[in-house]
Enzyme design. Structure first.
Site, mmCIF file in Angstrom:
data_model
loop_
_atom_site.group_PDB
_atom_site.id
_atom_site.type_symbol
_atom_site.label_atom_id
_atom_site.label_comp_id
_atom_site.label_asym_id
_atom_site.label_seq_id
_atom_site.Cartn_x
_atom_site.Cartn_y
_atom_site.Cartn_z
ATOM 1 N N VAL A 128 -20.730 79.642 59.007
ATOM 2 C CA VAL A 128 -19.422 80.250 59.243
ATOM 3 C C VAL A 128 -18.822 79.745 60.404
ATOM 4 O O VAL A 128 -19.416 79.741 61.569
ATOM 5 C CB VAL A 128 -19.673 81.831 59.428
ATOM 6 C CG1 VAL A 128 -18.296 82.590 59.810
ATOM 7 C CG2 VAL A 128 -20.248 82.354 58.166
ATOM 8 N N HIS A 130 -15.077 78.860 62.662
ATOM 9 C CA HIS A 130 -13.591 79.316 63.035
ATOM 10 C C HIS A 130 -12.927 78.460 64.189
ATOM 11 O O HIS A 130 -11.666 78.349 64.252
ATOM 12 C CB HIS A 130 -13.449 80.920 63.581
ATOM 13 C CG HIS A 130 -14.060 80.956 65.143
ATOM 14 N ND1 HIS A 130 -15.455 80.978 65.376
ATOM 15 C CD2 HIS A 130 -13.443 81.306 66.236
ATOM 16 C CE1 HIS A 130 -15.509 81.154 66.385
ATOM 17 N NE2 HIS A 130 -14.420 81.320 67.228
ATOM 18 N N ASP A 155 -12.642 80.247 58.916
ATOM 19 C CA ASP A 155 -12.056 81.817 59.117
ATOM 20 C C ASP A 155 -10.632 81.348 58.674
ATOM 21 O O ASP A 155 -9.847 80.516 59.078
ATOM 22 C CB ASP A 155 -12.410 82.123 60.656
ATOM 23 C CG ASP A 155 -11.769 83.435 60.909
ATOM 24 O OD1 ASP A 155 -10.864 83.872 60.201
ATOM 25 O OD2 ASP A 155 -12.517 84.143 61.752
ATOM 26 N N TYR A 187 -14.460 90.265 64.980
ATOM 27 C CA TYR A 187 -15.603 90.591 65.678
ATOM 28 C C TYR A 187 -16.163 92.261 65.511
ATOM 29 O O TYR A 187 -15.428 93.009 65.503
ATOM 30 C CB TYR A 187 -15.603 90.433 67.089
ATOM 31 C CG TYR A 187 -16.872 90.527 67.994
ATOM 32 C CD1 TYR A 187 -17.806 89.842 68.051
ATOM 33 C CD2 TYR A 187 -16.998 91.792 68.846
ATOM 34 C CE1 TYR A 187 -18.954 89.991 68.883
ATOM 35 C CE2 TYR A 187 -18.076 92.127 69.540
ATOM 36 C CZ TYR A 187 -19.021 91.195 69.521
ATOM 37 O OH TYR A 187 -20.160 91.345 70.218
ATOM 38 N N ARG A 253 -23.421 103.214 65.584
ATOM 39 C CA ARG A 253 -22.665 102.152 64.850
ATOM 40 C C ARG A 253 -22.532 102.535 63.327
ATOM 41 O O ARG A 253 -21.868 102.026 62.602
ATOM 42 C CB ARG A 253 -23.779 101.054 64.759
ATOM 43 C CG ARG A 253 -24.019 100.338 66.575
ATOM 44 C CD ARG A 253 -25.164 99.189 66.404
ATOM 45 N NE ARG A 253 -25.116 98.613 67.716
ATOM 46 C CZ ARG A 253 -24.760 97.292 67.602
ATOM 47 N NH1 ARG A 253 -24.402 96.651 66.678
ATOM 48 N NH2 ARG A 253 -24.724 96.504 68.942
ATOM 49 N N GLU A 319 -25.803 93.544 61.837
ATOM 50 C CA GLU A 319 -26.950 93.822 62.824
ATOM 51 C C GLU A 319 -28.055 94.875 62.224
ATOM 52 O O GLU A 319 -28.901 95.265 63.070
ATOM 53 C CB GLU A 319 -26.633 93.979 64.350
ATOM 54 C CG GLU A 319 -25.923 92.754 65.014
ATOM 55 C CD GLU A 319 -25.743 92.857 66.319
ATOM 56 O OE1 GLU A 319 -25.919 94.020 66.696
ATOM 57 O OE2 GLU A 319 -25.158 91.928 67.115
ATOM 58 N N LYS A 340 -45.729 98.879 61.653
ATOM 59 C CA LYS A 340 -46.894 97.901 62.206
ATOM 60 C C LYS A 340 -45.940 96.456 61.387
ATOM 61 O O LYS A 340 -46.201 95.578 61.768
ATOM 62 C CB LYS A 340 -48.191 97.891 61.409
ATOM 63 C CG LYS A 340 -48.926 99.073 62.265
ATOM 64 C CD LYS A 340 -50.278 98.933 61.594
ATOM 65 C CE LYS A 340 -51.262 99.875 62.406
ATOM 66 N NZ LYS A 340 -51.581 99.133 63.914
#
Length: 427
Positions: A128, A130, A155, A187, A253, A319, A340
């Site tokens: 990606v 830009h 982009d 963003y 988020r 994320e 774990k």
């Protein structure tokens, strides 16, 4: 590793000889065409007389952490004349790629597989981009191999010269192509994920041969040769590698709804419904190393498609989305949900990133890694030459971020190191 067969070595030499003969024909009769020139692969090396301004630097001393050399190099990189001399305008790539054969030769792209092991294990890349075509082209050159396949997402809001230059570069390679559906990346918004999803779909449909998918951005750079990457992926034995760990259940988020307003992500004030299927949301990163089956699940699994729709109005879904999918039962290469199996970005091999708040001086008991020797952008280290020795000792396949306009020598020395290492494995 399988022993090299006499046939493979003979074929490899014949390809080298053919490529060198092409170079001879293109360059005219002034080339001193002799066996030493062939056998040492000089046309593929980054040598001290290759004409690049960075070649005045002693990369060996830089990689060894020699303080005097590092200080001299840092002073050089901030001088006005040097910074101006290393910049390649977008127009160069548009003009140079009018003759693709000469472009690939002059830029020293590897146009044949360096080993049977690599040829038998093709990779798929999403990149990606830009801005900064020069950064992108040097990344592509560093990871290029004819058996691999590359999808490039430029982009929608990129400058026209950037789009034209990258289109021109991709036109010179049969296994490098522009994504079929471009988006405007904002963003922390969903569009960042959509760019990779579009490339995932194109790569999956373009070839059935590739084994692993790796997503990159224009400011990434490899820390390993293609052969080393292939061997690291074989060692995963079908598994995936990415950051994936627990985070608080009520993170803003994904408990609040967001939307893009005038090119920026804004909170709407609306609360989101809980995740579908009562899925626990895992924390992770935007960059992943996954097998072909994982990509197929992303494109076809109804649970994941539902999760994707739910994620579209969250903050920075890149994320958490990949990390959450990685812990879903039945996804090829996934891990169990138990704590774990949590994995940090330091333990994963996908990407080496220096976050400002985890840096520290040598001997610090709290620091995760040494201080950044470059500068910071959004709390992420943009690497300088002083970071190279530390980076090359890590197990990660790629590192982020690099900037040709901040420290071109860091990229140059890393390029040179990787090319020499790749060629050394031929012997």
């Amino acid at each position: 590793m399988r022993p090299r067969s006499p046939l493979l070595l003979a074929l490899k030499l014949s390809v080298v000889l053919g490529s060198l003969w092409t170079l001879f024909l293109l360059s005219g009769p002034t080339i001193d065409f002799n066996p030493t020139y062939i056998l040492r692969y000089r046309w593929l090396e980054y040598t001290g007389d290759d004409g690049s301004p960075e070649s005045v630097c002693n990369c060996t001393a830089i990689q060894q952490g020699d303080e005097e050399t590092l200080e001299q190099t840092k002073i050089l990189t901030i001088t006005k004349d040097f910074r101006k001399s290393i910049q390649i305008p977008d127009e160069y790539y548009i003009n140079a790629t009018q003759d693709c054969r000469n472009f690939k030769l002059s830029r020293k792209y590897l146009t044949f597989p360096l080993s049977q092991e690599e040829e038998d294990f093709p990779l798929a890349y999403s990149i990606v981009v830009h801005q900064k075509v020069q950064n992108f082209e040097r990344l592509l050159r560093a990871i290029y191999a004819p058996q691999n396949i590359y999808c490039i997402h430029v982009d929608n809001k990129s400058e026209g010269s950037v789009i034209s230059a990258i289109e021109a570069i991709t036109s010179c390679f049969p296994n490098v192509f522009l994504v079929s559906k471009r988006v405007t990346v904002v963003y922390a918004a969903w569009s960042r994920v959509q760019a990779d999803l579009n490339c995932m779909a194109d790569l999956y449909n373009a070839s059935t041969k590739w084994k692993y998918f790796i997503n990159l951005c224009g400011q990434d750079f490899p820390l390993k040769t293609n052969l080393e990457i292939v061997r690291a992926l074989r060692y995963l034995r079908g598994g995936n590698s990415m950051e994936s760990k627990r985070m608080p259940e009520h993170n803003y988020r994904f408990t609040n709804s967001f939307e893009v307003v005038n090119g920026n992500l804004k909170v709407t004030g609306k609360q989101k419904t809980p995740p579908p299927f009562n899925l626990p949301i895992l924390s992770g990163g935007a960059y992943i190393v996954v097998n072909r089956g994982y990509v197929r699940s992303v494109l076809e699994d109804h649970r994941i498609l539902t999760l994707i729709e739910w994620s579209k109005d969250t903050y920075s879904p890149d994320e958490f989305l990949w990390a959450t999918i990685q812990r879903l039962p039945g996804v090829p290469g996934s891990n169990w949900l138990g704590a774990k199996h949590d994995m940090s970005d330091i333990n994963a091999i996908a990407r080496l990133v220096k976050w400002h708040w985890h840096e520290g001086s040598r001997g610090s008991l709290e620091a995760v890694y040494p201080k950044c020797e470059g500068n910071h952008v959004r709390a992420i280290c943009v690497y300088g030459v002083g970071d190279l020795q530390w980076m090359l000792a890590q197990h990660h396949l790629f590192a982020n971020k690099f900037d040709i306009y901040t420290d071109p020598v860091a990229i140059y020395c890393l390029e040179k190191y990787l090319r020499q290492k790749a060629l050394a494995d031929l012997h």
